[in-house]
Write a protein that holds these residues in place. Structure first.
Motif, PDB file in Angstrom:
ATOM      1  N   PRO A 239       0.800  -1.232   0.000  1.00  0.00           N
ATOM      2  CA  PRO A 239       0.000   0.000   0.000  1.00  0.00           C
ATOM      3  C   PRO A 239       0.832   1.281   0.000  1.00  0.00           C
ATOM      4  O   PRO A 239       0.394   2.293  -0.528  1.00  0.00           O
ATOM      5  CB  PRO A 239      -0.861  -0.119   1.270  1.00  0.00           C
ATOM      6  N   GLY A 240       2.020   1.236   0.559  1.00  0.00           N
ATOM      7  CA  GLY A 240       2.810   2.469   0.659  1.00  0.00           C
ATOM      8  C   GLY A 240       3.804   2.657  -0.481  1.00  0.00           C
ATOM      9  O   GLY A 240       4.499   3.667  -0.549  1.00  0.00           O
ATOM     10  N   HIS A 241       3.894   1.683  -1.370  1.00  0.00           N
ATOM     11  CA  HIS A 241       4.909   1.733  -2.432  1.00  0.00           C
ATOM     12  C   HIS A 241       4.626   2.848  -3.455  1.00  0.00           C
ATOM     13  O   HIS A 241       3.466   3.169  -3.708  1.00  0.00           O
ATOM     14  CB  HIS A 241       4.955   0.376  -3.138  1.00  0.00           C
ATOM     15  N   LYS A 242       5.693   3.369  -4.044  1.00  0.00           N
ATOM     16  CA  LYS A 242       5.564   4.440  -5.044  1.00  0.00           C
ATOM     17  C   LYS A 242       4.631   4.037  -6.183  1.00  0.00           C
ATOM     18  O   LYS A 242       3.793   4.832  -6.639  1.00  0.00           O
ATOM     19  CB  LYS A 242       6.966   4.767  -5.573  1.00  0.00           C
ATOM     20  N   LEU A 243       4.768   2.783  -6.644  1.00  0.00           N
ATOM     21  CA  LEU A 243       3.940   2.319  -7.765  1.00  0.00           C
ATOM     22  C   LEU A 243       2.448   2.346  -7.388  1.00  0.00           C
ATOM     23  O   LEU A 243       1.597   2.748  -8.177  1.00  0.00           O
ATOM     24  CB  LEU A 243       4.372   0.896  -8.162  1.00  0.00           C
ATOM     25  N   THR A 244       2.158   1.942  -6.162  1.00  0.00           N
ATOM     26  CA  THR A 244       0.774   1.965  -5.675  1.00  0.00           C
ATOM     27  C   THR A 244       0.251   3.395  -5.607  1.00  0.00           C
ATOM     28  O   THR A 244      -0.896   3.669  -5.993  1.00  0.00           O
ATOM     29  CB  THR A 244       0.707   1.321  -4.268  1.00  0.00           C
ATOM     30  N   GLN A 245       1.112   4.294  -5.130  1.00  0.00           N
ATOM     31  CA  GLN A 245       0.721   5.710  -5.050  1.00  0.00           C
ATOM     32  C   GLN A 245       0.401   6.260  -6.437  1.00  0.00           C
ATOM     33  O   GLN A 245      -0.537   7.031  -6.607  1.00  0.00           O
ATOM     34  CB  GLN A 245       1.843   6.554  -4.416  1.00  0.00           C
ATOM     35  N   GLU A 246       1.188   5.823  -7.416  1.00  0.00           N
ATOM     36  CA  GLU A 246       0.933   6.278  -8.791  1.00  0.00           C
ATOM     37  C   GLU A 246      -0.423   5.766  -9.290  1.00  0.00           C
ATOM     38  O   GLU A 246      -1.161   6.484  -9.968  1.00  0.00           O
ATOM     39  CB  GLU A 246       2.048   5.802  -9.726  1.00  0.00           C
ATOM     40  N   PHE A 247      -0.748   4.529  -8.948  1.00  0.00           N
ATOM     41  CA  PHE A 247      -2.058   3.985  -9.346  1.00  0.00           C
ATOM     42  C   PHE A 247      -3.196   4.746  -8.658  1.00  0.00           C
ATOM     43  O   PHE A 247      -4.237   4.989  -9.260  1.00  0.00           O
ATOM     44  CB  PHE A 247      -2.146   2.483  -9.048  1.00  0.00           C
ATOM     45  N   MET A 248      -2.974   5.102  -7.401  1.00  0.00           N
ATOM     46  CA  MET A 248      -4.014   5.862  -6.694  1.00  0.00           C
ATOM     47  C   MET A 248      -4.190   7.235  -7.324  1.00  0.00           C
ATOM     48  O   MET A 248      -5.304   7.725  -7.465  1.00  0.00           O
ATOM     49  CB  MET A 248      -3.656   5.993  -5.221  1.00  0.00           C
ATOM     50  N   ALA A 249      -3.072   7.846  -7.731  1.00  0.00           N
ATOM     51  CA  ALA A 249      -3.152   9.161  -8.387  1.00  0.00           C
ATOM     52  C   ALA A 249      -3.895   9.028  -9.722  1.00  0.00           C
ATOM     53  O   ALA A 249      -4.720   9.872 -10.070  1.00  0.00           O
ATOM     54  CB  ALA A 249      -1.751   9.726  -8.593  1.00  0.00           C
ATOM     55  N   LEU A 250      -3.627   7.947 -10.440  1.00  0.00           N
ATOM     56  CA  LEU A 250      -4.330   7.719 -11.707  1.00  0.00           C
ATOM     57  C   LEU A 250      -5.827   7.528 -11.450  1.00  0.00           C
ATOM     58  O   LEU A 250      -6.673   8.124 -12.130  1.00  0.00           O
ATOM     59  CB  LEU A 250      -3.752   6.476 -12.412  1.00  0.00           C
ATOM     60  N   TYR A 251      -6.133   6.710 -10.433  1.00  0.00           N
ATOM     61  CA  TYR A 251      -7.544   6.483 -10.078  1.00  0.00           C
ATOM     62  C   TYR A 251      -8.230   7.827  -9.777  1.00  0.00           C
ATOM     63  O   TYR A 251      -9.310   8.109 -10.285  1.00  0.00           O
ATOM     64  CB  TYR A 251      -7.620   5.540  -8.872  1.00  0.00           C
ATOM     65  N   ASP A 252      -7.563   8.649  -8.976  1.00  0.00           N
ATOM     66  CA  ASP A 252      -8.154   9.941  -8.608  1.00  0.00           C
ATOM     67  C   ASP A 252      -8.298  10.855  -9.825  1.00  0.00           C
ATOM     68  O   ASP A 252      -9.302  11.539  -9.958  1.00  0.00           O
ATOM     69  CB  ASP A 252      -7.323  10.625  -7.519  1.00  0.00           C
ATOM     70  N   GLU A 253      -7.308  10.835 -10.687  1.00  0.00           N
ATOM     71  CA  GLU A 253      -7.391  11.671 -11.897  1.00  0.00           C
ATOM     72  C   GLU A 253      -8.603  11.260 -12.744  1.00  0.00           C
ATOM     73  O   GLU A 253      -9.361  12.109 -13.214  1.00  0.00           O
ATOM     74  CB  GLU A 253      -6.104  11.555 -12.726  1.00  0.00           C
ATOM     75  N   LEU A 254      -8.813   9.957 -12.885  1.00  0.00           N
ATOM     76  CA  LEU A 254      -9.940   9.476 -13.697  1.00  0.00           C
ATOM     77  C   LEU A 254     -11.268   9.849 -13.060  1.00  0.00           C
ATOM     78  O   LEU A 254     -12.231  10.152 -13.744  1.00  0.00           O
ATOM     79  CB  LEU A 254      -9.864   7.953 -13.875  1.00  0.00           C
ATOM     80  N   HIS A 255     -11.308   9.850 -11.731  1.00  0.00           N
ATOM     81  CA  HIS A 255     -12.584  10.102 -11.073  1.00  0.00           C
ATOM     82  C   HIS A 255     -12.859  11.584 -10.875  1.00  0.00           C
ATOM     83  O   HIS A 255     -14.012  11.993 -10.803  1.00  0.00           O
ATOM     84  CB  HIS A 255     -12.702   9.239  -9.822  1.00  0.00           C
ATOM     85  N   GLU A 256     -11.786  12.383 -10.857  1.00  0.00           N
ATOM     86  CA  GLU A 256     -11.946  13.837 -10.924  1.00  0.00           C
ATOM     87  C   GLU A 256     -12.674  14.178 -12.219  1.00  0.00           C
ATOM     88  O   GLU A 256     -13.571  14.984 -12.244  1.00  0.00           O
ATOM     89  CB  GLU A 256     -10.562  14.459 -11.061  1.00  0.00           C
ATOM     90  N   GLU A 257     -12.216  13.521 -13.318  1.00  0.00           N
ATOM     91  CA  GLU A 257     -12.810  13.823 -14.619  1.00  0.00           C
ATOM     92  C   GLU A 257     -14.278  13.410 -14.646  1.00  0.00           C
ATOM     93  O   GLU A 257     -15.087  14.083 -15.253  1.00  0.00           O
ATOM     94  CB  GLU A 257     -12.036  13.111 -15.731  1.00  0.00           C
TER      95      GLU A 257
END
Ligand SMILES: Nc1ncnc2c1ncn2[C@@H]1O[C@H](COP(=O)(O)OP(=O)(O)O)[C@@H](O)[C@H]1O
Ligand SMILES: [Mg+2]
Length: 262
Positions: A239-257
């Protein structure tokens, strides 16, 4: 209900990795989430169910098989869905023999069957992720017809960049012919190496051509393979890994839209 297809005709660009990890984030946030695996390579099914994925029957092959033999009261789509060991996350697994049915399904014009089935699941799920095979065939077309949003993973390869134009043309043609509500959410740059010149140049070329490149980038990390091997999506395994954080940022970007579009 949010319904997203992850599509690219090229293999190895990260479709299954992205479909499963975004779905796992969705489920971890409390949304009732389903992954539909349309690829006979069964990578997402394996990722979510582990080594024994083929034991989860009936699967997507059973679903399509049923559409070929008319029944007054066919089994509902929920019959082909199995829970995973993760809360709120279910899967309609693929089958290595799925391809056998393709020509029959085409001949009998069954491209709307998946959409109709997912419509029936509207009350059961908040989010559906559809993983597709690396081809533009009956199954990918069914997925593009069934989805409301289309996410395109891209691996920073120059040939893949050229293929994107043809790919986007296929998506737009499908939208015009079968699914006016389909929205191209964007291109997600995967296995990005920000320090190398070539990938940066390729992404700049896409942007210069006005292609819809998403801001979030997914970098290349050994954690991804580890996560596949352990059949444990990143949000659970690391959960704390950089790659996971990137996926969460992608998820948030998609849902912002999504929020902006409403
Ligand atoms: N961001 C990443 N970092 C490292 N390896 C990755 C990454 N994304 C995908 N991979 C690896 O690349 C391979 C292909 O990914 P996959 O998601 O199966 O692509 P596709 O579904 O498009 O064929 C897999 O072995 C996967 O582990
Ligand atoms: Mg795949």
């Amino acid at each position: 209900m949010m319904r997203r297809v992850v599509f690219n005709q090229k293999g190895g660009v990260g479709k299954s990795s992205i479909a499963v990890n975004l779905a796992a984030i969705s489920a971890s946030r409390g949304l009732r989430t389903l992954v539909v695996d349309l690829d006979p390579q069964c990578n997402s099914s394996h990722y979510l169910l582990g080594e024994d994925y083929a034991d989860y029957s009936p699967d997507i092959r059973g679903f399509f098989e049923q559409t070929l033999s008319f029944q007054l009261k066919p089994a509902g789509p929920e019959q082909f869905i199995h829970p995973t060991r993760f809360d709120n996350l279910a899967v309609m697994p693929a089958n290595t023999e799925l391809g056998d049915l393709q020509s029959k399904l085409e001949t009998k014009h069954k491209i709307y069957k998946l959409r109709d089935a997912l419509d029936q699941l509207d009350a059961e799920y908040d989010a559906i992720y559809i993983d597709t095979p690396p081809a533009f065939n009956f199954f990918t077309l069914s997925a593009l017809v069934a989805a409301k949003r289309c996410l395109i993973p891209f691996d920073c390869d120059e040939f893949a960049r050229q293929a994107l134009y043809n790919l986007l043309a296929n998506v737009h043609e499908t939208r015009a012919d079968h699914n006016a509500g389909l929205e191209v959410e964007g291109i997600v740059v995967n296995q990005y190496q920000s320090r190398a010149t070539a990938p940066r140049q390729i992404v700049e070329d896409l942007e210069a051509d006005n292609l819809p490149v998403l801001k979030s980038r997914i970098s290349s990390s050994v954690k991804m393979k580890e996560s596949h091997n352990e059949a444990s999506p990143l949000v659970h395994m690391a959960p704390g890994h950089k790659l996971t954080q990137e996926f969460m940022a992608l998820y948030d970007e998609l849902h912002e839209e999504v929020a902006l579009a409403v």
